[in-house]
Design an enzyme around this catalytic site. Structure first.
Site, PDB file in Angstrom:
ATOM      1  N   HIS A  93       9.761  -7.899  -2.767  1.00 12.96           N
ATOM      2  CA  HIS A  93      10.361  -6.956  -3.699  1.00 12.96           C
ATOM      3  C   HIS A  93      11.484  -6.198  -2.991  1.00 12.96           C
ATOM      4  CE1 HIS A  93       7.085  -4.381  -1.876  1.00 12.96           C
ATOM      5  NE2 HIS A  93       8.154  -3.628  -1.679  1.00 12.96           N
TER       6      HIS A  93
HETATM    7  P1  TYD Z   1       2.637  -3.562  -3.196  1.00 14.82           P
HETATM    8  O1  TYD Z   1       3.721  -2.614  -2.914  1.00 14.82           O
HETATM    9  O2  TYD Z   1       2.829  -4.535  -4.321  1.00 14.82           O
HETATM   10  O3  TYD Z   1       2.236  -4.393  -1.898  1.00 14.82           O
HETATM   11  P2  TYD Z   1       3.140  -5.369  -1.010  1.00 14.82           P
HETATM   12  O4  TYD Z   1       4.520  -5.325  -1.552  1.00 14.82           O
HETATM   13  O5  TYD Z   1       3.019  -4.839   0.367  1.00 14.82           O
HETATM   14  O6  TYD Z   1       2.559  -6.743  -1.086  1.00 14.82           O
HETATM   15  O7  TYD Z   1       1.329  -2.734  -3.444  1.00 14.82           O
HETATM   16  C1  TYD Z   1       0.058  -3.342  -3.640  1.00 14.82           C
HETATM   17  C2  TYD Z   1      -0.794  -2.443  -4.529  1.00 14.82           C
HETATM   18  O8  TYD Z   1      -0.999  -1.171  -3.931  1.00 14.82           O
HETATM   19  C3  TYD Z   1      -0.162  -2.193  -5.888  1.00 14.82           C
HETATM   20  O9  TYD Z   1      -1.186  -2.325  -6.852  1.00 14.82           O
HETATM   21  C4  TYD Z   1       0.304  -0.759  -5.834  1.00 14.82           C
HETATM   22  C5  TYD Z   1      -0.575  -0.120  -4.786  1.00 14.82           C
HETATM   23  N1  TYD Z   1       0.135   0.908  -4.024  1.00 14.82           N
HETATM   24  C6  TYD Z   1      -0.072   2.232  -4.317  1.00 14.82           C
HETATM   25  O10 TYD Z   1      -0.839   2.587  -5.233  1.00 14.82           O
HETATM   26  N2  TYD Z   1       0.591   3.182  -3.586  1.00 14.82           N
HETATM   27  C7  TYD Z   1       1.434   2.851  -2.596  1.00 14.82           C
HETATM   28  O11 TYD Z   1       2.012   3.743  -1.936  1.00 14.82           O
HETATM   29  C8  TYD Z   1       1.646   1.459  -2.298  1.00 14.82           C
HETATM   30  C9  TYD Z   1       2.598   1.021  -1.216  1.00 14.82           C
HETATM   31  C10 TYD Z   1       0.974   0.522  -3.040  1.00 14.82           C
END
Ligand code: TYD
Length: 138
Positions: free
Chosen positions: A55
């Site tokens: 992302h």
């Molecule tokens: P995501 O940012 O999609 O993970 P990555 O990009 O590292 O694979 O986040 C995964 C899950 O965690 C998503 O359901 C949102 C949650 N999340 C939060 O609730 N707060 C946060 O600060 C972060 C980074 C993620």
């Protein structure tokens, strides 16, 4: 930042206080990194072969640190890609906004610490690569 590029992102050498009983590395707002930390999170227990990230953020900047183990971070501004190996707890990858990032090749036991410039905001994410390219080329 629509017009950011991967060359705006840099590896930052953190202070390392060496001590026979162990080391300490330090990050200070506005001094070590050019933003104020509003949120800290960390990835751990990432299964082997798993890919994270995938992302971009419209406003958020980050410092990414492999506080334990190693992984790679690939940055992409829509034109140029750069891949960094993070494997030192005293180095942090500064990632500006408007950059697509993917984290791969997590070693067993790796911990990815992220210092972020904003609190969590689902609307700051661009999660579809084609939307990211449209955003950058607008
Ligand atoms: P995501 O940012 O999609 O993970 P990555 O990009 O590292 O694979 O986040 C995964 C899950 O965690 C998503 O359901 C949102 C949650 N999340 C939060 O609730 N707060 C946060 O600060 C972060 C980074 C993620």
């Amino acid at each position: 930042m629509r017009d950011s590029c991967v060359y705006d992102c840099t590896m930052i050498e953190l202070d390392k206080h060496h001590h026979e009983k162990g080391n300490i590395s330090v990050v200070e707002n506005d001094r070590t990194i050019p933003f104020e930390v509003k949120r800290i999170y960390y990835l751990y227990d990432v299964p082997g072969g798993e890919s994270r990230g995938g992302h971009a953020h419209k406003e958020l900047s980050q410092l990414i640190v492999a506080v334990s183990g190693s992984f790679t971070v690939t940055l992409d501004d829509g034109k140029v890609k750069r891949t960094f190996l993070l494997n030192r707890p005293y180095q942090g990858l500064y990632v500006v906004s408007g950059i697509w990032r993917t984290l791969d090749d997590f070693s067993s036991g790796a911990v990815c610490l992220v210092l972020a410039s904003h609190i969590y905001d689902v609307n700051d994410y661009i999660r579809v690569y084609d939307n990211f390219l449209n955003y950058k080329h607008k």
